[in-house]
Design a protein around this motif. Structure first.
Motif, PDB file in Angstrom:
ATOM      1  N   THR A 137       0.820  -1.208   0.000  1.00  0.00           N
ATOM      2  CA  THR A 137       0.000   0.000   0.000  1.00  0.00           C
ATOM      3  C   THR A 137       0.856   1.260   0.000  1.00  0.00           C
ATOM      4  O   THR A 137       0.605   2.183  -0.779  1.00  0.00           O
ATOM      5  CB  THR A 137      -0.928   0.008   1.229  1.00  0.00           C
ATOM      6  N   GLN A 138       1.875   1.306   0.831  1.00  0.00           N
ATOM      7  CA  GLN A 138       2.716   2.501   0.903  1.00  0.00           C
ATOM      8  C   GLN A 138       3.488   2.697  -0.404  1.00  0.00           C
ATOM      9  O   GLN A 138       3.605   3.812  -0.903  1.00  0.00           O
ATOM     10  CB  GLN A 138       3.682   2.392   2.075  1.00  0.00           C
ATOM     11  N   LEU A 139       3.995   1.628  -0.981  1.00  0.00           N
ATOM     12  CA  LEU A 139       4.713   1.718  -2.249  1.00  0.00           C
ATOM     13  C   LEU A 139       3.782   2.207  -3.352  1.00  0.00           C
ATOM     14  O   LEU A 139       4.145   3.075  -4.150  1.00  0.00           O
ATOM     15  CB  LEU A 139       5.307   0.353  -2.606  1.00  0.00           C
ATOM     16  N   PHE A 140       2.563   1.683  -3.389  1.00  0.00           N
ATOM     17  CA  PHE A 140       1.588   2.104  -4.387  1.00  0.00           C
ATOM     18  C   PHE A 140       1.268   3.589  -4.250  1.00  0.00           C
ATOM     19  O   PHE A 140       1.195   4.311  -5.242  1.00  0.00           O
ATOM     20  CB  PHE A 140       0.302   1.268  -4.245  1.00  0.00           C
ATOM     21  N   ASN A 141       1.079   4.051  -3.006  1.00  0.00           N
ATOM     22  CA  ASN A 141       0.780   5.471  -2.779  1.00  0.00           C
ATOM     23  C   ASN A 141       1.926   6.360  -3.237  1.00  0.00           C
ATOM     24  O   ASN A 141       1.712   7.426  -3.822  1.00  0.00           O
ATOM     25  CB  ASN A 141       0.480   5.722  -1.311  1.00  0.00           C
ATOM     26  N   GLU A 142       3.160   5.959  -2.968  1.00  0.00           N
ATOM     27  CA  GLU A 142       4.332   6.738  -3.400  1.00  0.00           C
ATOM     28  C   GLU A 142       4.419   6.807  -4.920  1.00  0.00           C
ATOM     29  O   GLU A 142       4.692   7.870  -5.492  1.00  0.00           O
ATOM     30  CB  GLU A 142       5.612   6.140  -2.811  1.00  0.00           C
ATOM     31  N   LEU A 143       4.207   5.675  -5.591  1.00  0.00           N
ATOM     32  CA  LEU A 143       4.238   5.662  -7.059  1.00  0.00           C
ATOM     33  C   LEU A 143       3.121   6.526  -7.640  1.00  0.00           C
ATOM     34  O   LEU A 143       3.323   7.235  -8.634  1.00  0.00           O
ATOM     35  CB  LEU A 143       4.119   4.230  -7.580  1.00  0.00           C
TER      36      LEU A 143
END
Length: 108
Positions: free
Chosen positions: A83-89
């Motif tokens: 989730t955090q990686l997706f939000n950053e991307l």
């Protein structure tokens, strides 16, 4: 707390009201004394009924509020690993898109 104290005081006052009615028995006729006692008992019963109704209403409102809080939980779980990686991307992609629109507007 206030309601319990009021309820307790009403219950304590009931025998005193009845005792007063019996003390004045010689001055009142039987019908008048019975009427006075019934009026006092019904007044106390009415007051107690109002207090109990008020307590039930407050409990019902508290129940509804707790049910509402239970239903309104978080819609997106943030503890998932991706989730955090997706939000950053997603943020990075959005900022690149905004910058590209800004630079194309300057050239025109």
């Amino acid at each position: 707390m206030k309601i319990e104290v009021l309820l307790l005081s009403c219950l304590i006052a009931l025998p005193m009201v009845l005792a007063r009615g019996k003390a004045g028995e010689s001055s009142l006729s039987e019908d008048g004394q019975a009427l006075h006692r019934r009026y006092a008992e019904s007044t106390i019963a009415s007051d107690i009924s109002k207090i109990v109704d008020s307590m039930v209403q407050k409990n019902f409102v508290n129940f509804l509020l707790t049910q509402r809080e239970k239903k309104s939980g978080p819609t997106m779980k943030t503890d998932e690993p991706g989730t955090q990686l997706f939000n950053e991307l997603l943020k990075q992609e959005f900022t690149e898109w905004v910058h590209s629109k800004g630079s194309s507007a300057k050239t025109q």
